[in-house]
Design a protein around this motif. Sequence first.
Motif, PDB file in Angstrom:
ATOM      1  N   ASP A 118       0.849  -1.175   0.104  1.00  0.00           N
ATOM      2  CA  ASP A 118       0.106   0.099  -0.079  1.00  0.00           C
ATOM      3  C   ASP A 118       0.702   1.139  -0.039  1.00  0.00           C
ATOM      4  N   GLU A 123      -2.735   2.292  -4.753  1.00  0.00           N
ATOM      5  CA  GLU A 123      -3.984   2.956  -4.622  1.00  0.00           C
ATOM      6  C   GLU A 123      -4.807   2.872  -5.973  1.00  0.00           C
TER       7      GLU A 123
ATOM      8  N   GLY B 154     -16.007  -1.914   0.933  1.00  0.00           N
ATOM      9  CA  GLY B 154     -15.454  -0.669   0.237  1.00  0.00           C
ATOM     10  C   GLY B 154     -14.736  -1.134  -0.669  1.00  0.00           C
ATOM     11  N   ASP B 156     -11.954   0.316  -2.170  1.00  0.00           N
ATOM     12  CA  ASP B 156     -10.613   0.054  -2.131  1.00  0.00           C
ATOM     13  C   ASP B 156     -10.101  -1.104  -1.545  1.00  0.00           C
ATOM     14  N   ARG B 158      -7.843  -1.594   0.329  1.00  0.00           N
ATOM     15  CA  ARG B 158      -7.401  -1.397   1.825  1.00  0.00           C
ATOM     16  C   ARG B 158      -8.696  -1.448   2.708  1.00  0.00           C
ATOM     17  N   ALA B 159      -9.960  -1.395   2.195  1.00  0.00           N
ATOM     18  CA  ALA B 159     -10.950  -1.783   3.132  1.00  0.00           C
ATOM     19  C   ALA B 159     -11.063  -3.096   3.713  1.00  0.00           C
ATOM     20  N   ASN B 235      -8.955   3.792   9.700  1.00  0.00           N
ATOM     21  CA  ASN B 235      -8.935   2.928   8.688  1.00  0.00           C
ATOM     22  C   ASN B 235     -10.256   2.318   8.407  1.00  0.00           C
ATOM     23  N   THR B 238     -12.534   5.169   7.109  1.00  0.00           N
ATOM     24  CA  THR B 238     -12.028   5.668   5.812  1.00  0.00           C
ATOM     25  C   THR B 238     -12.508   5.046   4.566  1.00  0.00           C
ATOM     26  N   HIS B 239     -12.219   3.463   4.700  1.00  0.00           N
ATOM     27  CA  HIS B 239     -12.267   2.647   3.520  1.00  0.00           C
ATOM     28  C   HIS B 239     -13.795   2.154   3.417  1.00  0.00           C
ATOM     29  N   ARG B 306     -11.133  10.783   6.361  1.00  0.00           N
ATOM     30  CA  ARG B 306     -10.043  10.405   7.342  1.00  0.00           C
ATOM     31  C   ARG B 306     -10.007  11.330   8.441  1.00  0.00           C
ATOM     32  N   ARG B 361     -13.351  10.264  -4.667  1.00  0.00           N
ATOM     33  CA  ARG B 361     -13.346  10.344  -3.158  1.00  0.00           C
ATOM     34  C   ARG B 361     -13.038  11.781  -2.675  1.00  0.00           C
TER      35      ARG B 361
END
Lengths: 125, 493
Positions: A118, A123, B154, B156, B158-159, B235, B238-239, B306, B361
């Motif tokens: 990441d 992204e 989510g 992303d 990262r979710a 986190n 945000t995601h 965030r 976003r």
Amino acid sequence: MSVAGHFASHYSYWITFVLMVAGLYIVIARGNLMKKLIGLSIFQTSVYLLYIAPGKLIGGTAPIVAPAFKVYSNPLPHVLILTAIVVGVATLALGLAIAVRIREAYGSIEEDEILAADRDGGERV
Amino acid sequence: MTLAHLPVLVVVVPLIAAPVTLLLRRPGAAWGIAAAACAFSFAAALLLAAEVAARGPVSYQIGSWPPPWGIEYRLDVLNAFVLVLVSGVAAVVAPYAWRSVAAELPRDQVYLFYTMYCLCVAGLLGMAATGDAFNLFVFMEIASLSSYVLIALGRDRRALLAAYQYLILGTIGATFYVIGVGLLYLMTGTLNLADMAARLPGLQTTRPVLAALAFITVGVSLKLALFPLHLWLPNAYTHAPSAVTALLAATATKVQVYVLLRFYFSVFGLQLVTETLPMPEILLALSLIAILSASLVALWQADLKRLFAYSSVAQIGYITLGISMATKEGLTAAVVHLFNHGITKAALFLLVGGIALRAGRAGFDRLRGLGHSMPLTSIGIVIAGLSLIGVPGTAGFISKWYLVLGAIETGRWWLAGFVVVTSLIAVAYVWRFVEAAYLSAPGKRTPAPGESPPVMLVPAWLAVAACVYFGFDTSFTVGTARRAAALMLGEGP
């Protein structure tokens, strides 16, 4: 009561606490998502013991209401833990499912590699 | 007849709605069922709150098994108030989700979103309604497991990681809670909260009870994101999809605050919590660090969502600050802020979701000149931001006012000063939005002029209107909070 006797009479608690701390340690110390879930599972399992062990009476029977049975084990902790086991299974299943999805998205289940991926600007919006 | 069953229906209707949405499989039908269930719960919660206010606590025996053997749902002013907040936010977010979720999720997953949404709402409402410690654990896990799924939806990747981290920490929190309950059960032989409270005197200084208090405090604090146990929150917020962030930020942590209040003041009692163990001092220290550090961290975020997530950690600090005072004014402030912060954050995250829909976003580079391209959204964020700061005329002011009163009442003038000064940090981070939206020329990533669709804008503005309304008419919020505080301190209903 001697120290050894005290220890022996509470042995189920000692097992519970060793499992509890070991499980929690694995969750915190390991970076592998799968090992973390194993630790979490051990941690949750120790709680099952914490509930069930005190409900058991030595020589106790199932809770049967009849004159022949005088000493019985408390069934309520078992019922509670049956529920907690279901919750534990659901948590583990969901955790594993998310780990699989993470493996698909990042190609790794090592926490440091995922965080590095990441940081490198992986992204995707 | 049915009215007598309202205390359980408020939870059961969303719970039943969940499998129904799963079976229907069609996005529109699933949405309709979920929205109707949430609206029903909101109406039921309002009726119950009125009933409790008029006639005192309501007790409902599940399956007619009398407590302490059966599970009891017990509503008093405190949890009826929490029910109104949770179901109200759920009912406002549900229509919003229609467009927001359709834009953020693949079409074949939409009906599953509503299944999880219903489960999450049912879990949160159940936690608030139940009077049984183990039943509370089960509802806690229903709410938590469904929120892990909702966050993982989510867009992303990262979710996924955020959901995983939340799952690990959330499960540790819930397990700590259940260890604490287990120890209490060993000592008292009961799981009914009221019965437990009745049996605890005399056992209060025994080590298992003290350990239970410690385990429950840590477990619930993890769930309510008290510093330093808040690491999952930024986190996750945000995601997660926009609608999920709005729901969770406004309700999930607030219900956990309620659980903490319930155990501290209804089960363990004031004496054990404040005199035997130094809980107020610990909570005070952690709250101060939470407010200061999270507000400062919020200042440096590059993404509006965030930024508000970190602001949530700080605002939870204000709530726990009120709890740490353990006085009538302090607890009133905590309960009022629980509600006011809930509606403020719902408004903010709903509006930010609208920006995310139009701009992809809510990074600050996309907010430049937003005051011209999305005027209604921007002015809404400014108004809700003023409530976050605590400007007079908004809901946030009311909670800060009682917090300052509580600080002065306990003779801590420095604490009153601290609340005012840290509000200035909130001014700074809300100003960052104002600067980007109104004082900067539109950049090349600013969305083209045009608002988010009305179905999203109207619910968001309803929440904004609530922020202003409860800044003027405080009879419901403060009136209920004062009665709840009196109840918690044992001064009668």
